[in-house]
Design an enzyme around this catalytic site. Sequence first.
Site, PDB file in Angstrom:
ATOM      1  N   LYS A  11       0.809  -1.143   0.055  1.00  0.00           N
ATOM      2  CA  LYS A  11       0.051   0.099  -0.044  1.00  0.00           C
ATOM      3  C   LYS A  11       0.882   1.147   0.059  1.00  0.00           C
ATOM      4  O   LYS A  11       2.035   0.988   0.176  1.00  0.00           O
ATOM      5  CB  LYS A  11      -0.851  -0.186   1.367  1.00  0.00           C
ATOM      6  CG  LYS A  11      -1.964  -1.262   1.065  1.00  0.00           C
ATOM      7  CD  LYS A  11      -3.030  -1.154   2.379  1.00  0.00           C
ATOM      8  CE  LYS A  11      -3.977  -2.117   2.209  1.00  0.00           C
ATOM      9  NZ  LYS A  11      -4.940  -2.059   3.348  1.00  0.00           N
ATOM     10  N   TYR A  51     -12.506  -2.196  -3.550  1.00  0.00           N
ATOM     11  CA  TYR A  51     -12.953  -2.274  -2.017  1.00  0.00           C
ATOM     12  C   TYR A  51     -14.448  -1.953  -2.043  1.00  0.00           C
ATOM     13  O   TYR A  51     -14.981  -1.751  -0.834  1.00  0.00           O
ATOM     14  CB  TYR A  51     -12.274  -1.088  -1.122  1.00  0.00           C
ATOM     15  CG  TYR A  51     -10.741  -1.460  -0.631  1.00  0.00           C
ATOM     16  CD1 TYR A  51     -10.523  -2.662   0.045  1.00  0.00           C
ATOM     17  CD2 TYR A  51      -9.791  -0.794  -0.927  1.00  0.00           C
ATOM     18  CE1 TYR A  51      -9.536  -3.010   0.804  1.00  0.00           C
ATOM     19  CE2 TYR A  51      -8.358  -1.144  -0.644  1.00  0.00           C
ATOM     20  CZ  TYR A  51      -8.322  -2.250   0.248  1.00  0.00           C
ATOM     21  OH  TYR A  51      -7.320  -2.679   0.955  1.00  0.00           O
ATOM     22  N   PHE A  59     -15.588   4.038   6.994  1.00  0.00           N
ATOM     23  CA  PHE A  59     -14.189   4.431   6.692  1.00  0.00           C
ATOM     24  C   PHE A  59     -13.940   4.384   5.273  1.00  0.00           C
ATOM     25  O   PHE A  59     -12.636   4.436   4.732  1.00  0.00           O
ATOM     26  CB  PHE A  59     -13.078   3.581   7.485  1.00  0.00           C
ATOM     27  CG  PHE A  59     -13.321   2.204   7.255  1.00  0.00           C
ATOM     28  CD1 PHE A  59     -12.948   1.326   6.149  1.00  0.00           C
ATOM     29  CD2 PHE A  59     -13.804   1.517   8.229  1.00  0.00           C
ATOM     30  CE1 PHE A  59     -12.875  -0.129   6.009  1.00  0.00           C
ATOM     31  CE2 PHE A  59     -14.044   0.016   8.188  1.00  0.00           C
ATOM     32  CZ  PHE A  59     -13.757  -0.609   6.928  1.00  0.00           C
ATOM     33  N   ARG A  87      -1.889 -14.271   4.479  1.00  0.00           N
ATOM     34  CA  ARG A  87      -2.720 -13.429   6.032  1.00  0.00           C
ATOM     35  C   ARG A  87      -2.090 -13.626   7.197  1.00  0.00           C
ATOM     36  O   ARG A  87      -1.965 -12.796   7.847  1.00  0.00           O
ATOM     37  CB  ARG A  87      -4.153 -14.203   6.135  1.00  0.00           C
ATOM     38  CG  ARG A  87      -5.223 -13.829   4.839  1.00  0.00           C
ATOM     39  CD  ARG A  87      -5.609 -12.426   4.529  1.00  0.00           C
ATOM     40  NE  ARG A  87      -5.983 -11.897   5.979  1.00  0.00           N
ATOM     41  CZ  ARG A  87      -6.742 -10.525   5.676  1.00  0.00           C
ATOM     42  NH1 ARG A  87      -6.946  -9.970   4.421  1.00  0.00           N
ATOM     43  NH2 ARG A  87      -7.278  -9.943   6.850  1.00  0.00           N
ATOM     44  N   THR A  93      -5.589  -6.870  10.857  1.00  0.00           N
ATOM     45  CA  THR A  93      -5.619  -5.564  10.239  1.00  0.00           C
ATOM     46  C   THR A  93      -5.329  -4.383  10.944  1.00  0.00           C
ATOM     47  O   THR A  93      -4.867  -3.289  10.438  1.00  0.00           O
ATOM     48  CB  THR A  93      -7.233  -5.427  10.066  1.00  0.00           C
ATOM     49  OG1 THR A  93      -7.839  -6.539   9.245  1.00  0.00           O
ATOM     50  CG2 THR A  93      -7.570  -4.118   9.325  1.00  0.00           C
ATOM     51  N   ARG A 104       2.581  -6.255   9.401  1.00  0.00           N
ATOM     52  CA  ARG A 104       1.846  -5.136   9.853  1.00  0.00           C
ATOM     53  C   ARG A 104       2.056  -4.767  11.123  1.00  0.00           C
ATOM     54  O   ARG A 104       2.478  -3.700  11.734  1.00  0.00           O
ATOM     55  CB  ARG A 104       0.246  -5.513   9.847  1.00  0.00           C
ATOM     56  CG  ARG A 104      -0.282  -5.272   8.727  1.00  0.00           C
ATOM     57  CD  ARG A 104      -1.756  -5.873   8.195  1.00  0.00           C
ATOM     58  NE  ARG A 104      -2.518  -5.529   7.446  1.00  0.00           N
ATOM     59  CZ  ARG A 104      -3.592  -6.024   6.774  1.00  0.00           C
ATOM     60  NH1 ARG A 104      -4.215  -7.023   7.567  1.00  0.00           N
ATOM     61  NH2 ARG A 104      -4.237  -5.338   5.810  1.00  0.00           N
ATOM     62  N   ASN A 114      -2.012   0.547   6.798  1.00  0.00           N
ATOM     63  CA  ASN A 114      -1.750  -0.656   7.476  1.00  0.00           C
ATOM     64  C   ASN A 114      -0.573  -1.830   6.425  1.00  0.00           C
ATOM     65  O   ASN A 114      -0.344  -2.967   6.373  1.00  0.00           O
ATOM     66  CB  ASN A 114      -2.622  -1.589   7.732  1.00  0.00           C
ATOM     67  CG  ASN A 114      -3.699  -2.030   6.979  1.00  0.00           C
ATOM     68  OD1 ASN A 114      -3.439  -1.681   5.660  1.00  0.00           O
ATOM     69  ND2 ASN A 114      -4.739  -2.567   7.398  1.00  0.00           N
ATOM     70  N   HIS A 117      -2.158  -5.416   1.668  1.00  0.00           N
ATOM     71  CA  HIS A 117      -3.629  -5.919   1.413  1.00  0.00           C
ATOM     72  C   HIS A 117      -3.295  -7.396   1.243  1.00  0.00           C
ATOM     73  O   HIS A 117      -2.388  -7.631   0.242  1.00  0.00           O
ATOM     74  CB  HIS A 117      -4.348  -5.413   0.140  1.00  0.00           C
ATOM     75  CG  HIS A 117      -5.469  -6.311   0.011  1.00  0.00           C
ATOM     76  ND1 HIS A 117      -6.732  -6.157   0.396  1.00  0.00           N
ATOM     77  CD2 HIS A 117      -5.667  -7.329  -1.219  1.00  0.00           C
ATOM     78  CE1 HIS A 117      -7.487  -7.089  -0.146  1.00  0.00           C
ATOM     79  NE2 HIS A 117      -6.949  -7.826  -1.077  1.00  0.00           N
ATOM     80  N   GLU A 128      -9.753 -10.966  -7.392  1.00  0.00           N
ATOM     81  CA  GLU A 128      -8.738 -10.043  -7.297  1.00  0.00           C
ATOM     82  C   GLU A 128      -7.529 -10.070  -8.064  1.00  0.00           C
ATOM     83  O   GLU A 128      -7.255  -8.908  -8.822  1.00  0.00           O
ATOM     84  CB  GLU A 128      -8.517  -9.748  -5.806  1.00  0.00           C
ATOM     85  CG  GLU A 128      -9.459  -9.508  -4.755  1.00  0.00           C
ATOM     86  CD  GLU A 128      -9.009  -9.491  -3.213  1.00  0.00           C
ATOM     87  OE1 GLU A 128      -9.925  -9.072  -2.586  1.00  0.00           O
ATOM     88  OE2 GLU A 128      -7.972  -9.545  -3.245  1.00  0.00           O
TER      89      GLU A 128
HETATM   90  P1  DAT Z   1      -7.825  -6.531   5.851  1.00  0.00           P
HETATM   91  O1  DAT Z   1      -7.126  -5.543   4.859  1.00  0.00           O
HETATM   92  O2  DAT Z   1      -7.070  -6.992   6.928  1.00  0.00           O
HETATM   93  O3  DAT Z   1      -8.714  -7.643   5.000  1.00  0.00           O
HETATM   94  P2  DAT Z   1     -10.677  -5.494   5.947  1.00  0.00           P
HETATM   95  O4  DAT Z   1     -10.796  -6.238   4.624  1.00  0.00           O
HETATM   96  O5  DAT Z   1     -11.434  -5.502   6.990  1.00  0.00           O
HETATM   97  O6  DAT Z   1      -9.208  -6.005   6.405  1.00  0.00           O
HETATM   98  O7  DAT Z   1     -10.526  -3.803   5.642  1.00  0.00           O
HETATM   99  C1  DAT Z   1     -10.003  -3.427   4.395  1.00  0.00           C
HETATM  100  C2  DAT Z   1      -9.188  -2.345   4.795  1.00  0.00           C
HETATM  101  O8  DAT Z   1      -9.959  -1.071   5.197  1.00  0.00           O
HETATM  102  C3  DAT Z   1      -8.056  -2.432   5.846  1.00  0.00           C
HETATM  103  O9  DAT Z   1      -6.968  -3.129   5.468  1.00  0.00           O
HETATM  104  C4  DAT Z   1      -7.844  -0.862   6.295  1.00  0.00           C
HETATM  105  C5  DAT Z   1      -9.299  -0.352   6.080  1.00  0.00           C
HETATM  106  N1  DAT Z   1      -9.897  -0.706   7.467  1.00  0.00           N
HETATM  107  C6  DAT Z   1     -10.493  -1.671   8.041  1.00  0.00           C
HETATM  108  N2  DAT Z   1     -11.125  -1.289   9.115  1.00  0.00           N
HETATM  109  C7  DAT Z   1     -10.998   0.080   9.498  1.00  0.00           C
HETATM  110  C8  DAT Z   1     -11.157   0.811  10.580  1.00  0.00           C
HETATM  111  N3  DAT Z   1     -12.115   0.471  11.607  1.00  0.00           N
HETATM  112  N4  DAT Z   1     -10.673   2.174  10.519  1.00  0.00           N
HETATM  113  C9  DAT Z   1     -10.099   2.584   9.346  1.00  0.00           C
HETATM  114  N5  DAT Z   1      -9.960   1.733   8.337  1.00  0.00           N
HETATM  115  C10 DAT Z   1     -10.182   0.356   8.191  1.00  0.00           C
HETATM  116 MG    MG Z   2      -9.982  -7.562   3.588  1.00  0.00          MG
END
Ligand code: DAT
Ligand code: MG
Length: 140
Positions: A11, A51, A59, A87, A93, A104, A114, A117, A128
């Site tokens: 990222k 996304y 968010f 993962r 996350t 991370r 973070n 992805h 994807e």
């Molecule tokens: P991951 O990237 O671990 O699969 P996710 O699919 O739940 O996590 O969310 C996608 C992205 O969205 C994540 O990498 C960062 C952002 N994100 C997730 N939860 C968040 C939150 N509570 N506040 C801000 N950004 C968030």
């Molecule tokens: Mg995800």
Amino acid sequence: MATERTLSIIKPDATRRNLTGKINARFEEAGLRIVAQKRVQLTKAQAEQFYSVHKERSFFGELVAFMISGPVVVQVLEGEGAVARNREIMGATNPANAAPGTIRADFAESVEANSVHGSDSAENAAIEIAYFFAGSEIVG
Ligand code: DAT
Ligand code: MG
């Protein structure tokens, strides 16, 4: 466990800090092969579509703005159980919850910035990967 492929994205917070090589070393040390890779600047439309599963989340707007704030490196990782393995080495996350030694835990700046992805299932990995790569661009 079968050989799988998963989509990874390094990222903008990580490309900005010149961490591409250090993160790729984590993948390779974990036995994952980088079988496709390109550095791209995502458009807003691309980030929104990628996304879109999160579009109702509070968010979402910030997530899209962050993902287009600089270049990303999109890549396909291949290996035994690659989806779950990636993962594991990514970590949780929120870096505050990520296990020590994960990408991370070691590199992420915040829950949003973070660093990486990774696809969360084999089914989503296929979707994807196809979103970013033609079959001819993946060389196993
Ligand atoms: P991951 O990237 O671990 O699969 P996710 O699919 O739940 O996590 O969310 C996608 C992205 O969205 C994540 O990498 C960062 C952002 N994100 C997730 N939860 C968040 C939150 N509570 N506040 C801000 N950004 C968030
Ligand atoms: Mg995800």
